[in-house]
Structure formats: structure tokens, C-alpha cells
Enzyme design. Structure first.
Site, PDB file in Angstrom:
ATOM      1  N   HIS A  91       0.846  -1.197   0.000  1.00 29.98           N
ATOM      2  CA  HIS A  91       0.000   0.000   0.000  1.00 29.98           C
ATOM      3  C   HIS A  91       0.879   1.244   0.000  1.00 29.98           C
ATOM      4  O   HIS A  91       0.725   2.123  -0.840  1.00 29.98           O
ATOM      5  CB  HIS A  91      -0.921  -0.021   1.220  1.00 29.98           C
ATOM      6  CG  HIS A  91      -1.896   1.114   1.263  1.00 29.98           C
ATOM      7  ND1 HIS A  91      -2.962   1.144   2.124  1.00 29.98           N
ATOM      8  CD2 HIS A  91      -1.969   2.277   0.563  1.00 29.98           C
ATOM      9  CE1 HIS A  91      -3.646   2.266   1.952  1.00 29.98           C
ATOM     10  NE2 HIS A  91      -3.061   2.968   1.006  1.00 29.98           N
ATOM     11  N   GLU A 137       0.940   8.118  -3.355  1.00 31.47           N
ATOM     12  CA  GLU A 137       1.831   7.737  -2.266  1.00 31.47           C
ATOM     13  C   GLU A 137       3.111   8.565  -2.318  1.00 31.47           C
ATOM     14  O   GLU A 137       3.625   9.000  -1.284  1.00 31.47           O
ATOM     15  CB  GLU A 137       2.149   6.246  -2.343  1.00 31.47           C
ATOM     16  CG  GLU A 137       0.979   5.337  -1.999  1.00 31.47           C
ATOM     17  CD  GLU A 137       0.534   5.491  -0.557  1.00 31.47           C
ATOM     18  OE1 GLU A 137       1.362   5.370   0.346  1.00 31.47           O
ATOM     19  OE2 GLU A 137      -0.673   5.732  -0.339  1.00 31.47           O
ATOM     20  N   HIS A 141       3.271  10.935   0.814  1.00 34.89           N
ATOM     21  CA  HIS A 141       4.191  10.399   1.812  1.00 34.89           C
ATOM     22  C   HIS A 141       5.657  10.465   1.380  1.00 34.89           C
ATOM     23  O   HIS A 141       6.532  10.792   2.181  1.00 34.89           O
ATOM     24  CB  HIS A 141       3.823   8.948   2.126  1.00 34.89           C
ATOM     25  CG  HIS A 141       2.423   8.790   2.632  1.00 34.89           C
ATOM     26  ND1 HIS A 141       2.020   9.263   3.862  1.00 34.89           N
ATOM     27  CD2 HIS A 141       1.321   8.207   2.065  1.00 34.89           C
ATOM     28  CE1 HIS A 141       0.741   8.980   4.051  1.00 34.89           C
ATOM     29  NE2 HIS A 141       0.290   8.343   2.980  1.00 34.89           N
TER      30      HIS A 141
END
Length: 226
Positions: A91, A137, A141
Site C-alpha cells: 500500500h 503515495e 508520503h
């Protein structure tokens, strides 16, 4: 700069350690002939907070693909749920705060980033099979992480994943039983810390185990309590 250079080297070393079985699985994964490269659409509407490199540890999160594909979102995920059959997929790799800062547990969208290239997407789509998710992502992040480029960031998370053995969730299995199964499947034989229950966070639901999160120190070698 020294920290980034060391972590970039770590990413390359971890990526080079992919065992033959993983390489074969990647060869068997069916990818589209063309992959659309577009920026993460969420960046314009979600809050930006934090500073790149200012965090305490990482979480590496895995998703159990059969559970995802059985839900409504899975019907739209053709690469993941129609063209392929996956087990555990990555993920994301998430920088985290040890203690909440201004009520928040993690930084996000620490800087504007360019879209991830098609070459990098293609290299990692068999372990994280959603180009849009990979873009988000990296934007959400990766922009806050220790890594300077998407290539380093995705190579690092793939490298950590290859040293783990993740069992298949069983029908009706409880979170506690699955956590014990993960611990039993991993040992210190590869020269890394021993994985313990306190390093894991398992997320389940009415349809079974859905997600596994592993807490790591910033060196991505040592585990830490979640």
C-alpha cells in the site's frame, strides 16, 4: 545530504536483494502496454503539513488484494483485480510522528513533486498495482520521506517487502491469530531484527484480514513498536 545519500544507497542495496521467486512473480504479472502518467489529483484538495525529513519512523503498509477486489472499489481496479490475481501488495511507506504534532500523527504533501515516471511505475506495479495510488503515495508520503526521488522511495519499500514472509489470511481468522502467524513466519535468520507482535498492526473487518502494517525505524532495517 549525507543522510539522503546513505538512504539512497540502502534503497539500491535492498532492491538488489530481490530473491528469484519474487523476480519470477514480477515476470508473470500482466501489465498494460501503456501506463498513464498523471499527477496525484488529491494534492490540490488535501492539507499540506510538515517538513521533508522531519519525522520519527516509518510504517510499511500491505493490503490483502483478494479482500480489496471483493469490494466495490475492486470492480474499478482492472489491473489489480481483472488482469491479475495478487496476494499481499504494498500500500505504501509512510513517515510517522512518534507523538502527535498539532493533533496530527504524520506529515503529508511536504513539497510539490513531479509525477512518477512511467519507467518507475512499470518497475514496481507488480508489487503496488495501481499507478494512481503510486502517484499519490509519492506525493503524499514520499515527499516527506528521506528519499530524494521516486526511484529511491519505491525501491526502498520493495526491498523491505522482499525480506518478509507474509502468510495468507485464512477464512474466519482473527486479528490475533493472524498476527501470531506473521510472527511465526518471520525470524532473524536473515540478519535482521526479529519481528514481534509489538511491531505489527493488523486491520480486519467482517470479510476478514484486510491490511498489515509494520513499524520500522528510519533506517528501514530495525523494527519498532507501533
Amino acid at each position: 545530504m549525507k543522510a539522503l545519500s546513505k538512504l539512497a544507497l540502502l534503497a539500491l542495496l535492498l532492491a538488489a536483494s530481490v530473491p528469484a521467486s519474487v523476480a519470477m512473480a514480477q515476470e508473470q504479472c500482466r501489465l498494460p502496454s501503456r501506463i498513464t502518467v498523471a499527477p496525484c489529483p488529491n494534492q490540490a484538495r488535501e492539507e499540506a503539513r510538515g517538513t521533508k525529513g522531519d519525522f520519527d519512523h516509518y510504517i510499511l503498509s500491505f493490503s490483502w488484494s483478494p479482500a480489496f477486489c471483493a469490494g466495490p472499489a475492486g470492480r474499478r481496479a482492472t489491473l489489480q483485480c481483472r488482469d491479475n490475481q495478487f496476494g499481499w501488495i504494498i500500500h505504501g511507506l509512510w513517515p510517522q510522528y512518534a507523538q502527535p504534532r498539532a493533533g496530527q500523527r504524520w506529515p503529508q504533501y511536504c513539497a510539490a513533486v513531479a509525477p512518477v515516471s512511467e519507467a518507475v511505475l512499470r518497475r514496481h506495479l507488480c508489487s503496488a498495482p495501481d499507478p494512481r495510488l503510486m502517484q499519490c503515495e509519492w506525493a503524499k508520503h514520499g515527499s516527506c520521506s528521506d528519499f530524494a526521488t521516486p526511484a529511491e522511495y519505491f525501491a526502498a519499500q520493495a526491498g523491505v517487502a522482499t525480506r518478509l514472509t507474509l502468510p495468507e489470511p485464512q477464512p474466519g481468522q482473527s486479528v490475533q491469530a493472524f498476527t501470531a502467524a506473521v510472527v511465526a513466519a518471520n525470524d532473524a535468520s536473515h540478519g535482521h531484527d526479529r519481528l514481534e507482535r509489538r511491531h505489527l498492526r493488523v486491520i480486519g473487518g467482517p470479510d476478514g484480514i484486510r491490511e498489515l502494517r509494520i513499524c520500522l525505524e528510519r533506517d528501514l532495517v530495525r523494527y519498532r513498536a507501533c
